[in-house]
Write an enzyme that holds these catalytic residues in place. Structure first.
Site, short mmCIF file in Angstrom:
data_model
loop_
_atom_site.label_atom_id
_atom_site.label_comp_id
_atom_site.label_asym_id
_atom_site.label_seq_id
_atom_site.Cartn_x
_atom_site.Cartn_y
_atom_site.Cartn_z
N HIS A 1 0.81 -1.22 0.00
CA HIS A 1 0.00 0.00 0.00
C HIS A 1 0.84 1.27 0.00
O HIS A 1 0.37 2.32 -0.42
CB HIS A 1 -0.95 0.01 1.20
CG HIS A 1 -2.12 -0.90 1.02
ND1 HIS A 1 -2.05 -2.24 1.32
CD2 HIS A 1 -3.36 -0.68 0.56
CE1 HIS A 1 -3.22 -2.79 1.05
NE2 HIS A 1 -4.03 -1.88 0.58
N GLY A 2 2.05 1.20 0.51
CA GLY A 2 2.85 2.41 0.51
C GLY A 2 4.22 2.18 1.13
O GLY A 2 4.40 1.28 1.95
#
Lengths: 471, 335
Positions: free
Chosen positions: A325-326
């Site tokens: 996700h990041g």
């Protein structure tokens, strides 16, 4: 290009018109492919090269896999795909993060290392399309699917604009066969598609951007310590915002594809009505969780090698899922918490295998699930750990002297929207949108759609990017 | 679908009628994309133009059609509401394509405090995607010139926020600037007539300015901080002006008129001798202060800060005449 912009509507009108023309099926597919490249290039034209690299490498890797007879050759072709796709992902998404952590480690070891300044632009949707192309290679490597019959169908599978930048993450077996026969939406599909587009944009523009984002930004971005009410309001608002933003995108994407005559799988099934975390992950970002299950959790051993190995596989899968996700440790913690929840649930289910909760028990477990999911959202939204701790302290009442932050309007809008989302999810828990729509009087549907479009119009959204574009 | 569309059209029509009844008229949205369109004119062959930068006073008080009538050429309007123009000045100083003339509006409490929240605008202008550009073009063709409700001030959440919600103890009143302007496609902007003719709306706008004037300094502010900040702004401005002059760009600073509590605040907190005069001395650039020119005084300033449209037209003609007469550009061109 973002769905909630005027550019997209002009683009989509042209695509629909071209798709409705009496051209050959091949010509219409070429139109869709060109349109998809235009869709991607409208954000940042040079990055289309990455999309081409990913497409071409996986095409040839798959061809190589089909021709190769020795296991080592098959592995080499598969590794080529993995190295190229994950290499691009590593450089563009995690390059800065890796360098930052490397610097911290070097400094901790007493080496005065100062990295050169890096400004790597993250190509929109790279996490999504690399996963889509990887699944193509993996499926062929694992002999779960045959390669596409021609390059056009394959390139269109990778690039098809409704799913290109933020999913749903499509599998070749879901989309490639649809490109083999001519498709055009009938009136009913077209109407349903437009309805889904309206619902998706209502979620994004009205609920996420207009009614919830203000409370979230005030709690997570202003650096002030929130009290109990403010911290919970900000976090609940984010739980609503992230759902409406991402489910809004997926719903719009599915609607857009349907207007062209294509089916895409559900990506959300009313996740805040989940009872337990395995249930949650069967309802939240379904195409990612099934991708991680099939290509990471099961190859890591899944649940076939004893309890300890299962826990390990689960934790690795969720930690990497968090990192997907990041590029930030806060996302790893988010994934780690979900992994821990899943492990705990699995342990409890084994220990109390005979226990069947009644209605009240289900309600309590549902509330507990939602509350614990909210704790994870704090790490997901906070840009650093100090912000996350600050909000968590507020949520647990440890920011006692904190001054109020949110004006009444933010608390009221959050309560109204999140309350409605939870009520809707509970009602829809064992239903489908299609079945409810089929039972609803057409007049009521028309009024609902009219009101949603009106709300979108008067919200005057400014084409804010979807949150998942950054992943 | 037809019924849904009909419902949408009817409701949108009622919404539009409601805001027109309130006094709204269609205008162009003063967003980042509109600013970027004007900024790009310098890159696309108009680098020798007259450019206006400043805050809302420059934006509202300097009327482009009047300037055009006097000089024969329409200036490029890059002023920004609620912001010091210093970062735009520095950006233009760095841009070799800009070789024209520059009018810098000075609103003391913005310029010398360095208050600017729109610096991200430069990044937007440089990185604006093709999709964003097309969206703005479509919006300017299809909606902005026709729909009065299509304005940030009449957006759903703004309307909800301004409902009489019960106060939450400890949460101070928001500094909520209301709509006061009408803008055209090239950012020519003037004061909305409602501020002039509607006494209660005018009082509301004045009360908002009063709120900003009496706002306490940010926590942690120490004695002397304001003076140090003003010096920093002047030093930065001097460096930028020197760079512009090296390229032959003529620069003139303009202090537009203000009134009421605003002018009291400016004289008290940003005295001319320690701000404006120092700015001119350090930049070695000419400056036009409205107090020095009788023809720049006596205008209608309904909200204490911006001239009425009718006054702005007369003010622009007078200002242009002063600039052109007293400070003709070195290269023989016209302002």
């Amino acid at each position: 290009m973002v769905f909630n912009t005027l550019t997209f509507f002009a683009f989509f009108a042209v695509v629909l018109a071209l798709h409705a023309m009496p051209f050959s099926w091949t010509t219409r597919k070429v139109n869709l492919l060109i349109a998809s490249y235009v869709f991607y290039a409208a954000w940042n034209p040079p990055f289309i090269v990455l999309l081409w690299i990913s497409t071409i490498v996986d095409w040839f890797a798959a061809q190589g896999l089909v021709r190769a007879e020795r296991t080592s050759s098959r592995r080499a072709w598969m590794l080529l795909s993995v190295v190229v796709n994950l290499g691009m992902l590593l450089y563009f998404k995690y390059g800065g993060f890796l360098l930052q952590n490397f610097t911290v480690v070097m400094n901790a070891l007493g080496v005065a290392y100062k990295p050169p300044p890096v400004d790597i632009v993250l190509p929109v949707g790279i996490s999504f399309y690399t996963f889509a192309t990887l699944s193509y290679t993996f499926d062929i490597y694992l002999r779960r699917a045959l390669p596409a019959r021609n390059f056009l169908d394959y390139a269109l599978f990778v690039t098809f604009f409704p799913h290109l930048v933020a999913g749903p993450i499509m599998r070749p077996t879901e989309l490639v066969p649809q490109f083999e026969t001519p498709r055009r939406a009938n009136l009913s599909q077209f109407g349903f598609g437009l309805g889904l587009i309206t619902l998706g944009l209502f979620n994004k523009v009205v609920l996420a951007d207009t009614l919830l984002s203000g409370a979230v930004e005030r709690i997570f971005d202003r650096g002030r310590a929130p009290g109990l009410l403010d911290a919970w309001t900000g976090t609940l608002a984010f739980s609503g915002q992230i759902f409406c933003d991402f489910a809004g995108y997926s719903t719009t994407a599915i609607g857009v594809a349907l207007c062209l005559g294509f089916y895409m799988p559900d990506n959300f099934r009313f996740p805040y009505a989940a009872v337990g975390f395995s249930d949650f992950w069967r309802r939240w970002h379904i195409t990612l969780s099934s991708w991680l299950r099939d290509y990471l959790y099961i190859p890591l051993g899944g649940n076939r090698h004893g309890a300890a190995r299962t826990v390990l596989a689960l934790m690795i899968t969720m930690l990497l899922g968090g990192l997907w996700h990041g590029a930030n440790w806060t996302f790893v913690i988010w994934g780690g918490l979900h992994g821990t929840y899943l492990v705990a649930e699995r342990t409890l289910r084994t220990r109390f295998s005979g226990y069947r909760p009644g209605a009240l028990g289900l309600l309590c477990f549902g509330i507990l699930t939602y509350a614990l999911v909210n704790l994870t959202w704090v790490f997901f939204r906070a840009k650093d750990f100090s912000t996350a701790w600050q909000v968590l302290r507020g949520m647990t009442g440890f920011n006692g002297a904190a001054k109020p932050i949110l004006a009444t309007v933010y608390i009221a809008s959050t309560a109204a929207v999140v309350g409605t989302i939870l009520a809707t999810h509970c009602y829809m828990r064992n239903r489908t949108l299609e079945s409810v729509i089929a039972r609803t009087p057409p007049a009521l549907l028309a009024v609902s759609l009219g009101l949603m479009v009106f709300a979108i119009v008067i919200s005057q959204g400014e084409g804010n990017a979807f949150i998942y574009f950054q992943f | 679908m037809t019924t849904a569309l009909a419902i949408t059209i009817v409701l949108t029509g009622i919404w539009e009628w409601h805001w027109r009844d309130f006094g709204a008229v269609p205008g162009y949205r003063m967003d980042d994309a509109l600013w970027a369109r004007q900024r790009r004119r310098i890159d696309e062959g108009e680098g020798d133009a007259t450019v206006l930068i400043g805050s809302s006073r420059t934006l509202f008080d300097t009327q482009l059609p009047v300037w055009q009538q006097a000089s024969g050429r329409r200036p490029i309007e890059l002023s920004l509401v609620g912001n010091s123009p210093l970062f735009v000045l520095e950006d233009l100083a760095k841009d070799p394509q800009f070789t024209g003339r520059l009018v810098v509006g000075v609103t003391p409490d913005l310029f010398f405090s360095g208050f600017a929240y729109k610096q991200g605008l430069l990044r937007f202008y440089r990185k604006e995607s093709p999709s964003q550009r097309v969206s703005k073009i479509l919006s300017m063709r299809l909606f902005e010139p026709w729909l009065a409700f299509y304005d940030e001030d009449f957006a759903l959440f703004t309307v909800l926020r301004r409902l009489p919600w019960p106060d939450r103890p400890g949460v101070g009143p928001a500094f909520d600037v209301h709509k006061i302007e009408i803008s055209e496609a090239d950012r020519n902007t003037y004061l909305w007539s409602k501020v002039v003719t509607d006494a209660s709306y005018q009082a509301l706008v004045r009360s908002i300015w009063a709120q900003s004037i009496h706002m306490p300094p940010p926590p942690g502010t120490k004695p002397g901080d304001a003076e140090r900040t003003a010096d920093e702004q002047i030093t930065r401005a001097a460096a930028a002006v020197a760079r512009l002059k090296e390229r032959g760009v003529s620069v003139v600073f303009v202090r537009e008129p203000s009134a009421g509590e605003f002018v009291d605040h400016e004289k008290r907190d940003f005295p001319r001798a320690s701000t404006w005069d120092v700015l001119l001395q350090k930049t070695q650039a000419p400056g036009i202060h409205y107090e020095d020119f009788p023809e720049l005084q006596g205008f209608d300033i309904p909200d204490w800060s911006h001239l009425s449209h009718e006054s702005a037209i007369r003010y622009t003609a007078a200002l242009y005449s002063i600039i052109e007469t007293n400070y003709p550009p070195a290269n023989g061109s016209r302002w």
